[in-house]
Design a protein around this motif. Structure first.
Motif, PDB file in Angstrom:
ATOM      1  N   LEU A 283       0.851  -1.185   0.000  1.00 56.04           N
ATOM      2  CA  LEU A 283       0.000   0.000   0.000  1.00 56.04           C
ATOM      3  C   LEU A 283       0.887   1.234   0.000  1.00 56.04           C
ATOM      4  O   LEU A 283       1.883   1.298   0.735  1.00 56.04           O
ATOM      5  N   GLY A 284       0.573   2.213  -0.828  1.00 54.84           N
ATOM      6  CA  GLY A 284       1.362   3.445  -0.879  1.00 54.84           C
ATOM      7  C   GLY A 284       0.467   4.651  -1.064  1.00 54.84           C
ATOM      8  O   GLY A 284      -0.707   4.544  -1.437  1.00 54.84           O
ATOM      9  N   PHE A 285       1.029   5.826  -0.791  1.00 53.74           N
ATOM     10  CA  PHE A 285       0.257   7.056  -0.933  1.00 53.74           C
ATOM     11  C   PHE A 285       1.207   8.226  -1.231  1.00 53.74           C
ATOM     12  O   PHE A 285       2.425   8.127  -1.039  1.00 53.74           O
ATOM     13  N   GLY A 286       0.636   9.327  -1.684  1.00 51.98           N
ATOM     14  CA  GLY A 286       1.398  10.545  -1.943  1.00 51.98           C
ATOM     15  C   GLY A 286       0.511  11.757  -1.738  1.00 51.98           C
ATOM     16  O   GLY A 286      -0.725  11.654  -1.740  1.00 51.98           O
ATOM     17  N   SER A 292      -1.976  27.265  -6.617  1.00 50.14           N
ATOM     18  CA  SER A 292      -2.687  27.344  -7.894  1.00 50.14           C
ATOM     19  C   SER A 292      -3.369  26.030  -8.264  1.00 50.14           C
ATOM     20  O   SER A 292      -4.488  26.016  -8.769  1.00 50.14           O
ATOM     21  N   ASP A 293      -2.696  24.877  -8.019  1.00 48.77           N
ATOM     22  CA  ASP A 293      -3.260  23.592  -8.407  1.00 48.77           C
ATOM     23  C   ASP A 293      -4.176  23.011  -7.348  1.00 48.77           C
ATOM     24  O   ASP A 293      -4.925  22.077  -7.619  1.00 48.77           O
ATOM     25  N   GLY A 294      -4.088  23.519  -6.123  1.00 46.20           N
ATOM     26  CA  GLY A 294      -4.838  22.942  -5.021  1.00 46.20           C
ATOM     27  C   GLY A 294      -4.108  21.737  -4.451  1.00 46.20           C
ATOM     28  O   GLY A 294      -2.949  21.469  -4.743  1.00 46.20           O
ATOM     29  N   GLY A 295      -4.792  20.972  -3.632  1.00 52.03           N
ATOM     30  CA  GLY A 295      -4.203  19.787  -3.026  1.00 52.03           C
ATOM     31  C   GLY A 295      -4.446  18.553  -3.867  1.00 52.03           C
ATOM     32  O   GLY A 295      -5.435  18.454  -4.594  1.00 52.03           O
ATOM     33  N   LYS A 296      -3.521  17.606  -3.774  1.00 53.85           N
ATOM     34  CA  LYS A 296      -3.670  16.340  -4.491  1.00 53.85           C
ATOM     35  C   LYS A 296      -3.300  15.198  -3.563  1.00 53.85           C
ATOM     36  O   LYS A 296      -2.235  15.195  -2.948  1.00 53.85           O
ATOM     37  N   LEU A 297      -4.189  14.230  -3.450  1.00 49.17           N
ATOM     38  CA  LEU A 297      -3.953  13.019  -2.663  1.00 49.17           C
ATOM     39  C   LEU A 297      -4.034  11.825  -3.595  1.00 49.17           C
ATOM     40  O   LEU A 297      -4.964  11.719  -4.404  1.00 49.17           O
ATOM     41  N   SER A 298      -3.070  10.940  -3.498  1.00 46.41           N
ATOM     42  CA  SER A 298      -3.065   9.749  -4.339  1.00 46.41           C
ATOM     43  C   SER A 298      -2.661   8.543  -3.516  1.00 46.41           C
ATOM     44  O   SER A 298      -1.954   8.660  -2.508  1.00 46.41           O
ATOM     45  N   GLY A 299      -3.105   7.394  -3.933  1.00 44.67           N
ATOM     46  CA  GLY A 299      -2.768   6.168  -3.245  1.00 44.67           C
ATOM     47  C   GLY A 299      -2.911   4.977  -4.170  1.00 44.67           C
ATOM     48  O   GLY A 299      -3.553   5.061  -5.223  1.00 44.67           O
ATOM     49  N   TYR A 300      -2.251   3.888  -3.797  1.00 43.39           N
ATOM     50  CA  TYR A 300      -2.372   2.676  -4.603  1.00 43.39           C
ATOM     51  C   TYR A 300      -2.339   1.445  -3.708  1.00 43.39           C
ATOM     52  O   TYR A 300      -1.815   1.472  -2.589  1.00 43.39           O
ATOM     53  N   TRP A 301      -2.908   0.371  -4.226  1.00 41.95           N
ATOM     54  CA  TRP A 301      -2.872  -0.942  -3.587  1.00 41.95           C
ATOM     55  C   TRP A 301      -2.329  -1.917  -4.615  1.00 41.95           C
ATOM     56  O   TRP A 301      -2.771  -1.930  -5.780  1.00 41.95           O
ATOM     57  N   ILE A 578      11.638  16.121   0.199  1.00 39.50           N
ATOM     58  CA  ILE A 578      10.442  16.942   0.376  1.00 39.50           C
ATOM     59  C   ILE A 578      10.701  18.278  -0.319  1.00 39.50           C
ATOM     60  O   ILE A 578      11.728  18.914  -0.102  1.00 39.50           O
ATOM     61  N   ARG A 579       9.771  18.691  -1.156  1.00 38.50           N
ATOM     62  CA  ARG A 579       9.960  19.856  -2.014  1.00 38.50           C
ATOM     63  C   ARG A 579       9.059  21.012  -1.587  1.00 38.50           C
ATOM     64  O   ARG A 579       7.858  20.842  -1.418  1.00 38.50           O
ATOM     65  N   LEU A 580       9.651  22.186  -1.424  1.00 38.20           N
ATOM     66  CA  LEU A 580       8.902  23.411  -1.171  1.00 38.20           C
ATOM     67  C   LEU A 580       9.413  24.470  -2.139  1.00 38.20           C
ATOM     68  O   LEU A 580      10.582  24.878  -2.078  1.00 38.20           O
ATOM     69  N   GLY A 599       5.482  19.240  -2.076  1.00 35.28           N
ATOM     70  CA  GLY A 599       5.289  17.850  -2.465  1.00 35.28           C
ATOM     71  C   GLY A 599       6.486  17.003  -2.114  1.00 35.28           C
ATOM     72  O   GLY A 599       7.426  17.440  -1.445  1.00 35.28           O
ATOM     73  N   ILE A 600       6.463  15.746  -2.568  1.00 32.43           N
ATOM     74  CA  ILE A 600       7.544  14.799  -2.347  1.00 32.43           C
ATOM     75  C   ILE A 600       8.197  14.480  -3.679  1.00 32.43           C
ATOM     76  O   ILE A 600       7.510  14.184  -4.654  1.00 32.43           O
ATOM     77  N   GLY A 601       9.516  14.550  -3.730  1.00 31.68           N
ATOM     78  CA  GLY A 601      10.255  14.302  -4.962  1.00 31.68           C
ATOM     79  C   GLY A 601      10.614  15.601  -5.657  1.00 31.68           C
ATOM     80  O   GLY A 601       9.970  16.634  -5.469  1.00 31.68           O
ATOM     81  N   GLN A 602      11.652  15.554  -6.474  1.00 30.25           N
ATOM     82  CA  GLN A 602      12.034  16.719  -7.257  1.00 30.25           C
ATOM     83  C   GLN A 602      10.923  17.067  -8.246  1.00 30.25           C
ATOM     84  O   GLN A 602      10.087  16.235  -8.591  1.00 30.25           O
TER      85      GLN A 602
END
Length: 604
Positions: A283-286, A292-301, A578-580, A599-602
């Protein structure tokens, strides 16, 4: 050659390397010195790098027993370092508080050590008087340093021997080995004679593969996935391909593939494979957020072995545009089933589907798609995919409601040559997607092309500075703008294209007499970043992004550019930095004011 330990006489013109460290109660303070008879920075550095005593003296948690053991081990390590410098007449003395370490019995090890002195008389540099090796395979490449009159470094002998054996193995001689090795040092003339005899052994062919460790994965499928090349001429590269196939499936937490000790029937080499299966489910998530883009939640199984044949099922869900001021919240759900080793060990079959609900500034989309196809891995760097699918979408906008239906023929190729895909410091990446589509009903027919190209170059110690560049290109060809599915069109602005500009801010106004804002059929995106490490964990970034959208051609008068620039912070974690980022518009009329991205990642 004499590898014995000789206590050196009094030294002159000392070169001293000093390290002081606090090492707990048992080792309050340890002084470390490395002395040479004459200044030689390169040799001093080579000796210091292999010394365990130097490392232990600088370790605050090391005690006297650790330091004593390190000192006794340093005799062989320092002699080896001298040999690698072509010095075969050197002497080494290691004093612990004035006593030679080699003369101290292990049971008499001191309870406290205040000073460790290493005194090295390196002796003269030896050169090769003879450097022969054979017989050699036709394509053997010997190191240039293994020849008469060159400095007789031990590493040159090791490299020549290794290259000679490897070349025979590459030619199919699986049990090639060193038959005899004669190395003679002439101390009077300061010369070294090296003679190496190789035994190629017979040419071998792959035999059978013995497999153990698979519990849930069927043995027949394991053999198919491994693709052990029974009957083919032996090749170390072929064995490594088998290992790579098994590792990239994600089914196993450990893979061990070894060669049999002897050839069966004098010419067949069997393989012995042992695997450890990974946990079935993952199980993973991001998460990402920007102003401007708002929030984004993602996940996978993920299920790694659905039917016992290595089938991988992945379910993905994403919610984006959360809290954004315009448009609305988007939802998507996708499923993909991959079956490895279909038709060939490097070919997989896949079936995937996706449903989505998107609220954009200029339209709302409800749609689904279904496709199946094949993916193939050509090498460790190059892979490709091709399939056939069907897509349906309902578009609601200011002009009313439209239905798009089309058959699709998606194809893609990916080149992956980055050292660390999540945080690259060097290498290149490229992905090219081509999707011809055949429209049904009022939907047009044509093709959609999209490319993503990235390059990285590191500078300074440990790649402290990294220059990263990205170019994106996209186009829709063959269908009119009004007949093209709206989600096939291109926009610019936001975290994936131009930071500092609002999400999908740049499009075109071509439909409904130029009153309807929509995406374009041509897109170009350019990004550049300069990344700098401040500490081991913290880094800073300066970046500039630019984007172009048109409904007619690339770089023509009918298109528009906009750009943005900003600064960012990075904090390294085990799952990626972690990217800011904070960015503001530089050029164009689509944005005003700074934008924030987290976000997470470059960014790329």
């Amino acid at each position: 050659m004499d590898r014995g330990v000789v206590v050196s006489a009094r030294l002159s013109a000392s070169v001293i390397v000093f390290v002081a460290a606090c090492a707990g109660a048992a080792l309050a303070e340890t002084e470390f010195r490395l002395e040479l008879p004459a200044p030689d920075a390169a040799l001093s550095r080579a000796l210091s790098q292999v010394s365990l005593s130097r490392e232990a003296a600088g370790n605050k948690e090391a005690d006297a027993q650790d330091l004593f053991g390190a000192a006794r081990a340093d005799y062989a390590r320092l002699i080896g370092a001298l040999y690698d410098e072509g010095r075969y007449g050197g002497t080494v003395s290691i004093l612990i508080d004035g006593r030679e370490a080699a003369t101290i019995a292990p049971m008499d090890a001191p309870a406290r050590i205040g000073k460790v002195e290493i005194r090295v008389d390196p002796g003269p540099v030896f050169r090769f008087s003879r450097a022969t090796i054979g017989p050699l395979a036709p394509v053997t490449q010997l190191p240039p340093s293994f020849r008469v009159s060159e400095v007789a470094r031990s590493s040159a002998i090791v490299a020549a021997t290794g290259n000679g054996v490897s070349a025979w193995r590459d030619a199919g001689h699986a049990k090639a080995a060193v038959a005899r090795q004669t190395i003679t040092a002439d101390h009077r003339n300061q010369e070294l004679a090296a003679e190496i005899a190789l035994d190629p052994g017979p040419q071998a062919w792959f035999g059978t593969l013995q497999m153990t460790g698979n519990e849930r994965l069927r043995s027949a499928r394991l053999a198919k996935i491994a693709g052990f090349p029974s009957g083919e001429v032996f090749s170390p590269a072929a064995l490594e391909e088998v290992r790579n196939r098994l590792r990239r499936t994600g089914i196993f937490s450990a893979v061990t593939l070894t060669e049999a000790d002897t050839l069966r029937d004098g010419r067949l080499l069997d393989g012995e494979l042992t695997v450890v299966e990974a946990k079935l489910r993952r199980l993973g998530f991001g998460a990402e957020v920007s102003t401007s883009d708002g929030g984004k939640l993602s996940g996978y199984w993920l299920h790694r072995n659905l039917l016992g044949g290595g089938e991988k099922l992945r379910l993905d869900a994403e919610v984006s545009g959360v809290g954004v001021g315009s448009g609305g919240t988007d939802y998507s759900f996708g499923a993909r089933l991959d079956r490895p080793a279909t038709f060939s060990p490097d070919t997989a079959a896949f079936l995937k589907t996706e449903i989505a609900r998107e609220h954009e500034d200029d339209y709302t989309l409800s749609g689904y798609g279904l496709s199946f196809g094949l993916s193939h891995i050509f090498s460790a760097k190059l892979s490709a995919e091709a399939g056939i699918g069907y897509e349906w979408a309902k578009i609601e906008d200011g002009a009313g409601e439209l239905i798009y239906r089309q058959m699709t023929f998606p194809m893609s190729a990916t080149w992956e040559n980055r050292n660390l895909p999540a945080d690259a410091t060097r290498g290149t990446y490229a992905k090219l997607d081509l999707m011809p589509f055949y429209g049904l009903g009022t939907t047009g027919s044509g093709a959609r092309l999209q490319g993503d190209f990235r390059a990285y170059r590191g500078f300074g110690a440990n790649d402290r500075f990294v220059l990263a560049g990205r170019a994106q290109i996209g186009g829709v060809f063959g269908s009119d703008l009004a007949e093209t599915p709206r989600d096939y069109l291109f926009y610019s602005g936001g975290g994936g294209t131009v930071r500092g500009q609002p999400y999908q801010a740049l499009g075109v106004r071509e439909l409904q007499g130029g009153t309807l804002h929509t995406g374009g059929t041509r897109f170009v995106g350019l990004s550049a970043e300069l990344r700098a490490g401040v500490t081991e964990k913290i880094g800073v970034v300066a970046f500039y992004d630019a984007g172009y959208i048109s409904a007619s051609d690339f770089f023509g008068d009918g298109g528009d550019w906009h750009s943005g620039a900003g600064l960012g912070l990075r904090y390294k974690t085990p799952i990626g930095p972690i990217r800011l980022d904070v960015a503001a518009p530089v050029d164009g009329s689509t944005g005003d004011g700074p934008q924030l991205y987290l976000g997470i990642g470059q960014a790329f």
